[in-house]
Design an enzyme around this catalytic site. Sequence first.
Site, PDB file in Angstrom:
ATOM      1  N   ASP A  46      24.008 -11.956  71.285  1.00 17.72           N
ATOM      2  CA  ASP A  46      23.026 -11.216  70.505  1.00 17.72           C
ATOM      3  C   ASP A  46      23.551  -9.872  70.013  1.00 17.72           C
ATOM      4  O   ASP A  46      24.477  -9.301  70.599  1.00 17.72           O
ATOM      5  CB  ASP A  46      21.787 -10.922  71.362  1.00 17.72           C
ATOM      6  CG  ASP A  46      20.916 -12.142  71.587  1.00 17.72           C
ATOM      7  OD1 ASP A  46      21.372 -13.267  71.292  1.00 17.72           O
ATOM      8  OD2 ASP A  46      19.783 -11.969  72.071  1.00 17.72           O
ATOM      9  N   HIS A 187      25.748 -10.465  75.060  1.00 13.73           N
ATOM     10  CA  HIS A 187      25.731  -9.556  73.906  1.00 13.73           C
ATOM     11  C   HIS A 187      27.167  -9.204  73.521  1.00 13.73           C
ATOM     12  O   HIS A 187      27.911  -8.630  74.336  1.00 13.73           O
ATOM     13  CB  HIS A 187      24.965  -8.274  74.261  1.00 13.73           C
ATOM     14  CG  HIS A 187      23.537  -8.523  74.630  1.00 13.73           C
ATOM     15  ND1 HIS A 187      23.172  -8.989  75.879  1.00 13.73           N
ATOM     16  CD2 HIS A 187      22.395  -8.393  73.907  1.00 13.73           C
ATOM     17  CE1 HIS A 187      21.848  -9.125  75.914  1.00 13.73           C
ATOM     18  NE2 HIS A 187      21.350  -8.767  74.737  1.00 13.73           N
TER      19      HIS A 187
END
Length: 238
Positions: A46, A187
């Site tokens: 992400d 992430h």
Amino acid sequence: MQRRLVTSALTAALCGTTLAGTATTASAAPAAVDCRKVKCVALTFDDGPVADTQRLLRLLNDGKARSTFYVVGKNAQKNPSIVRAAANAGHQIGNHSWDHANLTKLSAAQITSQFSRADAAIKKATGKKPTTVRAPYGAHNATVRRVAARPLVHWSVDTLDWKYRDTARLVKTVTQTTKPGDIVLMHDIHKTTVNAIPGIIKGLKARGFHFVTVDQLFTPTKLPAGKVTYHNRAAYRP
């Protein structure tokens, strides 16, 4: 015959040329994997893309691992070549809103703008509109789900990589807790996460896992629009 072999070798070499210094077009076509019969995991990243996403793409390519990137629209607009390289390498690109807003605090019109602006940036980079979305923070309500008008894909393994920033801890968490059909949240904006990828790939491969995109994880099932999905554990029946 010899000339034909030389031509084939040159063609193969050209297909292996690095795109934007990140990943190769030779890996673009997803391998045929039936996640009902073999262990599959969907690694997801992400909040990017950022500069270090290029290193992540190289590491994924080295490990022959496909993944899914839930990109923030304004970052996709800033780094279109990285988004394009990820898509060309066979990774799936998803919509993670325009600027990572908590969508549950916005009006329907504002949510629409968040998704549509991100869609536009991603489509400009890749030529395709994302088929899935992920709500920032995992925050959703009836309005978010309705406006998304696509499957919302969240996660079943929350690595907390944003909190601990610990490469060794991340490798241990993913390699020891992942089950077939899981969706792993990470992430690519954190270097400690990118550093963990070789260890994660090695550890999960040792357990017999295949690395697939979100769409591959659910094939042949089509995810329903407007609903949140967390994993596909029930599908694995070896």
